[in-house]
Each structure stands twice: as structure tokens, then as C-alpha cells.
Design an enzyme around this catalytic site. Structure first.
Site, PDB file in Angstrom:
ATOM      1  N   THR A 211      54.708  30.375  30.818  1.00 54.32           N
ATOM      2  CA  THR A 211      54.232  30.556  29.441  1.00 54.32           C
ATOM      3  C   THR A 211      54.473  31.981  28.946  1.00 54.32           C
ATOM      4  O   THR A 211      54.584  32.912  29.753  1.00 54.32           O
ATOM      5  CB  THR A 211      52.708  30.274  29.389  1.00 54.32           C
ATOM      6  OG1 THR A 211      52.283  30.228  28.038  1.00 54.32           O
ATOM      7  CG2 THR A 211      51.908  31.320  30.115  1.00 54.32           C
ATOM      8  N   ARG A 221      47.103  41.474  28.528  1.00 52.30           N
ATOM      9  CA  ARG A 221      46.348  40.243  28.811  1.00 52.30           C
ATOM     10  C   ARG A 221      47.203  39.282  29.650  1.00 52.30           C
ATOM     11  O   ARG A 221      48.358  39.030  29.350  1.00 52.30           O
ATOM     12  CB  ARG A 221      45.948  39.587  27.490  1.00 52.30           C
ATOM     13  CG  ARG A 221      45.082  38.315  27.652  1.00 52.30           C
ATOM     14  CD  ARG A 221      45.924  37.068  27.640  1.00 52.30           C
ATOM     15  NE  ARG A 221      45.118  35.845  27.607  1.00 52.30           N
ATOM     16  CZ  ARG A 221      45.622  34.629  27.763  1.00 52.30           C
ATOM     17  NH1 ARG A 221      46.909  34.456  27.957  1.00 52.30           N
ATOM     18  NH2 ARG A 221      44.851  33.569  27.742  1.00 52.30           N
ATOM     19  N   VAL A 222      46.600  38.782  30.709  1.00 53.57           N
ATOM     20  CA  VAL A 222      47.256  37.775  31.556  1.00 53.57           C
ATOM     21  C   VAL A 222      46.383  36.521  31.501  1.00 53.57           C
ATOM     22  O   VAL A 222      45.158  36.625  31.553  1.00 53.57           O
ATOM     23  CB  VAL A 222      47.401  38.300  33.002  1.00 53.57           C
ATOM     24  CG1 VAL A 222      47.785  37.187  33.951  1.00 53.57           C
ATOM     25  CG2 VAL A 222      48.417  39.436  33.047  1.00 53.57           C
ATOM     26  N   GLY A 223      47.003  35.373  31.382  1.00 52.40           N
ATOM     27  CA  GLY A 223      46.236  34.126  31.293  1.00 52.40           C
ATOM     28  C   GLY A 223      46.100  33.415  32.623  1.00 52.40           C
ATOM     29  O   GLY A 223      46.257  34.006  33.696  1.00 52.40           O
ATOM     30  N   ASP A 224      45.847  32.137  32.541  1.00 49.76           N
ATOM     31  CA  ASP A 224      45.607  31.325  33.740  1.00 49.76           C
ATOM     32  C   ASP A 224      46.890  30.915  34.451  1.00 49.76           C
ATOM     33  O   ASP A 224      46.893  30.634  35.651  1.00 49.76           O
ATOM     34  CB  ASP A 224      44.843  30.051  33.351  1.00 49.76           C
ATOM     35  CG  ASP A 224      45.593  29.230  32.290  1.00 49.76           C
ATOM     36  OD1 ASP A 224      46.146  29.839  31.344  1.00 49.76           O
ATOM     37  OD2 ASP A 224      45.644  27.996  32.405  1.00 49.76           O
ATOM     38  N   GLY A 247      43.466  30.123  28.334  1.00 51.57           N
ATOM     39  CA  GLY A 247      43.467  30.434  29.758  1.00 51.57           C
ATOM     40  C   GLY A 247      42.158  30.993  30.271  1.00 51.57           C
ATOM     41  O   GLY A 247      41.798  30.778  31.435  1.00 51.57           O
TER      42      GLY A 247
HETATM   43  N1  ASP Z   1      47.211  28.825  29.121  1.00 52.24           N
HETATM   44  C1  ASP Z   1      48.053  29.823  28.506  1.00 52.24           C
HETATM   45  C2  ASP Z   1      47.363  31.135  28.500  1.00 52.24           C
HETATM   46  O1  ASP Z   1      46.167  31.188  28.295  1.00 52.24           O
HETATM   47  C3  ASP Z   1      48.440  29.539  27.121  1.00 52.24           C
HETATM   48  C4  ASP Z   1      48.594  28.166  26.693  1.00 52.24           C
HETATM   49  O2  ASP Z   1      48.693  27.223  27.412  1.00 52.24           O
HETATM   50  O3  ASP Z   1      48.610  27.990  25.516  1.00 52.24           O
HETATM   51  O4  ASP Z   1      48.050  32.114  28.625  1.00 52.24           O
END
Ligand code: ASP
Length: 333
Positions: A211, A221-224, A247
Site C-alpha cells: 500500500t 506514518r506507517v500503517g498496518d 490501519g
Molecule cells: N491499511 C492501510 C493503511 O492504514 C491503508 C488502506 O488499506 O487503505 O496504511
């Protein structure tokens, strides 16, 4: 550089000296009863970009390729598509106009790799695969991940396409420059990570997730998605799961790991996704403001999915058909 094989050899020497952790002993896996091998091979992935991605993954599986390569090739499709504004090239940038990418991959042997806050590389999933295969680590971040990619032959490329640059500039004019967690609800900040789980003809499973993250996120910022167990998880004894959406909610509940653990304890993929969404609703007071979607596949190739809000869909390629399916959701309004 210490590659994975040498690392393992080194640890094996420690083992000979009685110092190695017991986890390195080969596990004796129980054989699961009632496996439905008729469902093999199969691929499930998030959103409509899952359709062409599933085709690429299935080609690898049908030509006898391995399941890790299948999920890698599958998710490379949206990564390389400049029209797709949520993954790889053409992804939405952060607030400072930089496209930063997160990705993870996991194979049937329980091995995993990821990259986060990676810039200027079109295919973070392939870098994640190399982290898994060539280093003793699981996750490389930022400039270190970029350095590793360049050392391994990846080429730098500006990922901010002219079209997305214009959208970001427009957004800058109209938006107060302050962090707001629900920017995902902004009509132009689509958030459509691709998460994919596949099972090959032998029943071996792998997963991938990649992503550009939340559109116009805070820098850093780092997501899931690159976090093993949050954005994606595979246990070859049980099944795999992947997440999309906000995330932060997925990280706070370690969503994909939770889905797999629920399947381990007897839930179907559908029930497991529903319970993981219910957990978010229970633990996160303002969950109604966000979207999260889970997909899952068990060791028999059964699939399921569920989301917080309406509007989530996913693609399943199985029994020679590749279908886009609307997910059921917790909130129906
Ligand atoms: N899960 C991703 C994040 O939070 C973004 C997404 O799926 O829209 O970075």
C-alpha cells in the site's frame, strides 16, 4: 552481508553448543482432519484491483510456480499501475508530497519480510520478499530499506505522478495543515491496499500486502500493512488473513493474526472476519467513523470477508472463476 542461510548456519552452530532457541527445531505439524483439497488452488484479494491481481497470481500457481512468487506477482499488478492511487506507482503521497510505501509478505514456512516508509521504489513487495529471503530480519524501514533495495538492483523512480501531484496541490490549498485521523474519509484519499492470500495445489499458503497507505498521512506514518499479524498473517497449518482500511484500528487489535487464531479455534473464515470486526467495534469507541475490511482463507481453501462499513469488495479466484464479491458489513448505513 549476513544472508539468511549463513545466519541460520550460525545459529545452528549455537545449537550444537546447546545455545540455540528451541523454536529452530523443525515443528511436527498435526495433520488437520477434513481438508477439502478440491478447493485448491485459490486466491483471495482485497478490492476490485484484486481481479487482475488474482489472474497474475493464479498464472504462477497453474504453471507450477511457488505460492510466495504467486502472491508477489499478484500484488505487483496494482503496484505498477499509475492509475491506482492507493498502491505503489501513482499512490497518494503524504502531507509533504512524498509517496511512502509499506508492504509485507509471508510464506508457508512461517518466514516473513516487510518494508515500511520506503520511497522511490515501484515494487515494495519484491523488496519485502528479499528482506525475507536474504536477511536475518523481518522489517526494514525508510532509508535503510531503500539502501537495501538499491544494493539489490532495484532502480529509483519518482512515484508521484503528475495527476496525483495536482490532486495533492489542490488538497494543500483547501486543507488545514493539521493531523486528522479520519482523512481516509476525504473523497480524494482512497485507501485501497491490496492484501492477498493464496493456496497452491499442494495446500501450501502465502500472503502479501502492499500500500501507499493513508492518503495525505503525516510524514513518517506507517500503517498496518507491513506489520506481520496486523495487515497480513499466514499460518500454513491454519490459514491466512489480510486487512485494508484504517490501519490504526487494525494495529490496535492485531487484526490479521486475530482472524487466523480464530480460525485455529474452529471459526470459519467468514465467522473469523466477523469476530475480528466485532472486536474493533468493542475496543475502539469511534469505530463507526472508519472503514476496515478483512479477507481470510483457511487451509481447505474456504474464504470469507467482512468490513466495518458498506462498500468493501474482494476478489476470489477458485474453481476456474475469478469473481468480485461485495462484502457484508457491521454498519449498514
Ligand atoms: N491499511 C492501510 C493503511 O492504514 C491503508 C488502506 O488499506 O487503505 O496504511
Amino acid at each position: 552481508m549476513l544472508d539468511r542461510r549463513k545466519f541460520i548456519e550460525r545459529v545452528a552452530m549455537l545449537g550444537a553448543a546447546g545455545l540455540a532457541p528451541s523454536v529452530l527445531k523443525p515443528a511436527v505439524l498435526p495433520s488437520l482432519p477434513g481438508l477439502n483439497k478440491k478447493n485448491y488452488p485459490a486466491v483471495i484479494s482485497t478490492w476490485s484491483h484484486g481481479i487482475p491481481s488474482n489472474v497474475a497470481a493464479m498464472e504462477v500457481l497453474l504453471s507450477g510456480g511457488n505460492v510466495v512468487d504467486a502472491v508477489e506477482q499478484g500484488v505487483r499488478v496494482p503496484e505498477g499501475d499509475p492509475e491506482n492511487h492507493s498502491v505503489g506507482l501513482g499512490g497518494f503521497p503524504d502531507r509533504d508530497g512524498k509517496v511512502t510505501l509499506d508492504a509485507s509478505i509471508m510464506g508457508p514456512d512461517g518466514d516473513a519480510g516487510g518494508v515500511c516508509f520506503l520511497e522511490d521504489i515501484v515494487h515494495p513487495i519484491s523488496v519485502a520478499k528479499l528482506v525475507m529471503q536474504k536477511t536475518p530480519h523481518v522489517l526494514l524501514a525508510g532509508s535503510g530499506a531503500l539502501q537495501f533495495a538499491l544494493e539489490n538492483g532495484f532502480k529509483k523512480q519518482n512515484l508521484l505522478t503528475p495527476e496525483v501531484k495536482k490532486m495533492w496541490e489542490k488538497w494543500l490549498k483547501n486543507t488545514q495543515y493539521k493531523p486528522e485521523i479520519n482523512w481516509e474519509n476525504h473523497p480524494e484519499t482512497f485507501h485501497d491496499t491490496i492484501g492477498m492470500i493464496a493456496i497452491d495445489k499442494n495446500g501450501d499458503m502465502a500472503g502479501a500486502c502492499t500500500t501507499s497507505g493513508l492518503g495525505y498521512k503525516m510524514r513518517g506514518r506507517v500503517g498496518d500493512s507491513p506489520i506481520i499479524g496486523a495487515g497480513m498473517y499466514v499460518d500454513n497449518e491454519v490459514g491466512g488473513a489480510a486487512a485494508t482500511g484504517m490501519g490504526e484500528l487494525v494495529m490496535k487489535t492485531l487484526g490479521s493474526f486475530l482472524v487466523v487464531e480464530l480460525m485455529r479455534h474452529g471459526k470459519t473464515p467468514q465467522q473469523a472476519c466477523e469476530e475480528a470486526i466485532a472486536r474493533i467495534v468493542k475496543k475502539i469507541p469511534d469505530s463507526n467513523k472508519f472503514q476496515v475490511g478483512f479477507i481470510a482463507m483457511d487451509k481447505s481453501g474456504n474464504t470469507g470477508a467482512y468490513s466495518l462499513q458498506k462498500g468493501f469488495n474482494y476478489a476470489v479466484y477458485q474453481h476456474r472463476k475469478n469473481k468480485l464479491i461485495d462484502s457484508k458489513s457491521y454498519y449498514n448505513s
